[in-house]
Design a protein around this motif. Sequence first.
Motif, short mmCIF file in Angstrom:
data_model
loop_
_atom_site.label_atom_id
_atom_site.label_comp_id
_atom_site.label_asym_id
_atom_site.label_seq_id
_atom_site.Cartn_x
_atom_site.Cartn_y
_atom_site.Cartn_z
N ASN A 33 -53.04 11.60 -2.33
CA ASN A 33 -53.97 11.79 -3.68
C ASN A 33 -55.39 11.94 -3.11
OD1 ASN A 33 -51.99 11.28 -5.61
ND2 ASN A 33 -52.28 9.08 -5.62
N MET A 34 -56.16 13.16 -3.96
CA MET A 34 -57.19 13.30 -2.99
C MET A 34 -58.42 13.45 -4.33
SD MET A 34 -55.64 16.84 -1.95
CE MET A 34 -54.35 15.99 -1.40
N ALA A 35 -59.75 13.01 -3.87
CA ALA A 35 -60.91 13.02 -4.91
C ALA A 35 -62.13 13.65 -4.10
CB ALA A 35 -61.01 11.86 -5.43
N TRP A 36 -62.97 13.98 -4.87
CA TRP A 36 -64.45 13.81 -4.39
C TRP A 36 -65.19 12.89 -5.19
CZ3 TRP A 36 -66.11 17.27 -0.65
CH2 TRP A 36 -65.49 18.29 -0.10
N TYR A 37 -66.16 12.55 -4.40
CA TYR A 37 -67.15 11.49 -5.06
C TYR A 37 -68.67 12.00 -4.76
CZ TYR A 37 -63.66 8.07 -5.92
OH TYR A 37 -62.70 7.12 -6.60
N ARG A 38 -69.38 11.32 -5.33
CA ARG A 38 -70.76 11.61 -4.89
C ARG A 38 -71.48 10.50 -5.19
NH1 ARG A 38 -72.44 16.05 -9.78
NH2 ARG A 38 -72.87 14.32 -11.34
N GLN A 39 -72.65 10.54 -4.40
CA GLN A 39 -73.57 9.45 -4.60
C GLN A 39 -75.02 9.74 -4.38
OE1 GLN A 39 -73.17 6.09 -1.89
NE2 GLN A 39 -74.18 4.87 -3.08
N ALA A 40 -75.86 9.79 -5.35
CA ALA A 40 -77.12 10.16 -5.51
C ALA A 40 -78.07 8.90 -4.99
CB ALA A 40 -77.56 10.56 -6.92
N PRO A 41 -79.42 9.36 -4.60
CA PRO A 41 -80.40 8.29 -4.10
C PRO A 41 -80.55 7.08 -5.20
CG PRO A 41 -81.09 10.49 -3.64
CD PRO A 41 -79.91 10.65 -4.35
N GLY A 42 -80.39 5.96 -4.98
CA GLY A 42 -80.63 5.05 -5.87
C GLY A 42 -79.32 4.72 -6.69
N LYS A 43 -78.45 5.45 -6.73
CA LYS A 43 -77.26 5.34 -7.77
C LYS A 43 -76.08 4.73 -6.97
CE LYS A 43 -79.14 8.54 -11.15
NZ LYS A 43 -78.69 9.86 -11.86
N GLU A 44 -75.13 4.43 -7.77
CA GLU A 44 -73.61 4.16 -7.29
C GLU A 44 -73.01 5.21 -7.17
OE1 GLU A 44 -73.27 -0.50 -9.04
OE2 GLU A 44 -71.61 1.23 -9.81
N ARG A 45 -71.88 5.15 -6.11
CA ARG A 45 -71.00 6.26 -5.91
C ARG A 45 -70.01 6.55 -7.15
NH1 ARG A 45 -68.29 6.59 -0.18
NH2 ARG A 45 -70.27 6.47 0.44
N GLU A 46 -70.07 7.76 -7.48
CA GLU A 46 -69.37 8.23 -8.77
C GLU A 46 -67.91 9.08 -8.58
OE1 GLU A 46 -71.27 9.55 -11.86
OE2 GLU A 46 -72.23 11.35 -10.65
N LEU A 47 -67.13 8.84 -9.33
CA LEU A 47 -65.89 9.93 -9.09
C LEU A 47 -66.34 11.45 -9.82
CD1 LEU A 47 -62.98 10.65 -8.42
CD2 LEU A 47 -62.59 9.92 -10.80
N VAL A 48 -66.28 12.44 -8.99
CA VAL A 48 -66.42 13.74 -9.46
C VAL A 48 -65.37 14.24 -10.01
CG1 VAL A 48 -67.35 16.09 -8.78
CG2 VAL A 48 -68.52 14.01 -8.00
N ALA A 49 -64.47 14.25 -9.10
CA ALA A 49 -63.02 14.97 -9.57
C ALA A 49 -61.86 14.63 -8.58
CB ALA A 49 -63.02 16.34 -9.32
N SER A 50 -60.67 14.56 -9.20
CA SER A 50 -59.24 14.13 -8.26
C SER A 50 -58.27 14.88 -8.61
CB SER A 50 -59.13 12.55 -8.61
OG SER A 50 -59.02 12.50 -10.04
N ILE A 51 -57.24 14.94 -7.67
CA ILE A 51 -56.06 15.33 -7.88
C ILE A 51 -54.86 14.40 -7.47
CG2 ILE A 51 -54.44 17.21 -7.06
CD1 ILE A 51 -56.20 18.95 -6.43
N THR A 52 -54.02 13.86 -8.56
CA THR A 52 -53.00 12.92 -8.27
C THR A 52 -51.62 13.60 -8.29
OG1 THR A 52 -53.31 12.16 -10.44
CG2 THR A 52 -54.68 10.98 -8.87
N ASN A 53 -50.65 13.03 -7.55
CA ASN A 53 -49.36 13.52 -7.57
C ASN A 53 -49.42 14.94 -7.27
OD1 ASN A 53 -48.36 10.74 -8.04
ND2 ASN A 53 -48.77 11.05 -10.14
N GLY A 54 -50.31 15.69 -6.59
CA GLY A 54 -50.43 17.03 -6.35
C GLY A 54 -50.81 17.96 -7.54
N VAL A 55 -50.83 17.63 -8.70
CA VAL A 55 -50.95 18.27 -9.81
C VAL A 55 -51.90 17.94 -10.84
CG1 VAL A 55 -48.70 19.67 -9.52
CG2 VAL A 55 -48.96 17.51 -11.12
N ARG A 56 -52.00 16.63 -11.33
CA ARG A 56 -52.84 16.00 -12.24
C ARG A 56 -54.24 16.13 -11.74
NH1 ARG A 56 -52.45 10.19 -15.41
NH2 ARG A 56 -54.38 10.55 -16.76
N ARG A 57 -55.01 16.69 -12.64
CA ARG A 57 -56.48 16.87 -12.18
C ARG A 57 -57.30 16.32 -13.13
NH1 ARG A 57 -53.92 21.17 -9.98
NH2 ARG A 57 -54.93 22.09 -8.32
#
Length: 115
Positions: A33-57
């Motif tokens: 399973n793969m995902a992109w996260y991001r973290q801006a200065p002073g903020k918590e890391r957040e989920l941007v996008a993910s793919i699970t089980n190869g197909v679910r976005r």
Amino acid sequence: QAQVVESGGGLAQPGGSLRLSCAVSGLKFSVANMAWYRQAPGKERELVASITNGVRRNYGDSVKGRFTISRDGTKNTIYLQMNSLNTEDTAVYYCKITTPYGTKWGQGTQVTVSS
């Protein structure tokens, strides 16, 4: 040894586009399973996008309709196409890979959106 390496970050103007890449090695890409996260200065890391089980976005609310996550199994690479960028997209973007054997994060790539 497992490696996850992001690339493609940089400076973009508001309304512009960037494509991030995440090259994966040493992990069984086909079951990950793969995902992109991001973290801006002073903020918590957040989920941007993910793919699970190869197909679910799945996408974070703030990027729906603007960002697209994809994967290329022949290159063991994950992509994040980012369109209609705005200043609030400025952050360090991280790639996260999860397999039944564990989780691996990349070092991150900086994205700055500014005029």
